[in-house]
Design an enzyme around this catalytic site. Structure first.
Site, short mmCIF file in Angstrom:
data_model
loop_
_atom_site.label_atom_id
_atom_site.label_comp_id
_atom_site.label_asym_id
_atom_site.label_seq_id
_atom_site.Cartn_x
_atom_site.Cartn_y
_atom_site.Cartn_z
N GLU A 44 -43.95 133.03 19.89
CA GLU A 44 -42.48 133.48 20.31
C GLU A 44 -43.29 135.49 20.86
O GLU A 44 -43.62 135.15 19.74
CB GLU A 44 -41.13 133.80 19.31
CG GLU A 44 -40.29 132.72 19.94
CD GLU A 44 -38.79 132.71 19.02
OE1 GLU A 44 -38.55 134.55 18.97
OE2 GLU A 44 -38.52 132.09 17.84
N GLU B 266 -38.84 129.26 13.50
CA GLU B 266 -38.65 131.00 12.73
C GLU B 266 -37.92 130.46 11.06
O GLU B 266 -36.85 130.87 10.63
CB GLU B 266 -37.86 132.04 13.69
CG GLU B 266 -38.45 132.36 14.70
CD GLU B 266 -37.50 133.94 14.71
OE1 GLU B 266 -36.47 133.98 14.60
OE2 GLU B 266 -38.55 133.99 15.42
#
Length: 171
Positions: free
Chosen positions: A149, A47
């Site tokens: 995710e 991320e």
């Protein structure tokens, strides 16, 4: 969303950080492959939308990406073991931002295979938007795309003793 610098990297220049990342990546991959692990993909960062390992300047983040990617390519070639490389971002609801990441990665010559995304529909918008954005990246930059995710809310019941992110009346 937290991209803290490793303590050992405090005070390092970007060049030293790139070398440290490459060294760590090579050592880790060699250890895994030597132990017989069938590594098929490596994600450089997690991320990394706003930063990577404490680095927030995008031109330096792309240097870190390149350093990690080059280390994976080197070990993959040395071991004659194909390994794909993923870069992982979040907040796909902002299509323009996602497309700018892909464009910047291309302009910086970052050598990766997969543009990966987190997708939490409560925060990240519609599946249609995610699909359109990732399809644009895939076709424009000839990259594979994936959702790295994901989580869907399926109950309002407390399952772990911590407050839920989503409650009744909030959807």
């Amino acid at each position: 969303s937290k991209q803290m610098s490793p303590k050992a990297w405090e005070g390092m220049s970007i060049e030293e950080r790139c070398e440290a990342l490459a060294s760590y990546t090579k050592e880790s991959l060699n250890a895994l492959l030597d132990a017989g692990v069938n590594v098929t993909a490596v994600q450089i960062g997690n991320e990394t939308t706003s930063a990577m390992s404490g680095v927030t300047a995008w031109n330096q983040v792309t240097q870190l990406f390149s350093s990690g990617c080059n280390a994976v390519r080197e070990i993959s070639q040395e071991k004659e073991h194909p390994i794909q490389i993923a870069l992982h971002f979040t907040n796909p609801e902002n299509s323009a931002q996602y497309l700018s990441y892909a464009k910047s990665l291309d302009a910086a010559g970052v050598d990766y295979d997969i543009f990966a995304s987190s997708y939490y529909p409560y925060w990240h918008g519609t599946l249609e938007n995610l699909t359109k954005t990732l399809n644009t990246i895939a076709t424009t930059y000839n990259k594979k795309v994936m959702v790295a995710e994901v989580s869907y809310c399926y109950t309002f019941e407390d399952g772990d003793g911590f407050g839920n992110s989503v409650g009744e009346g909030s959807i």
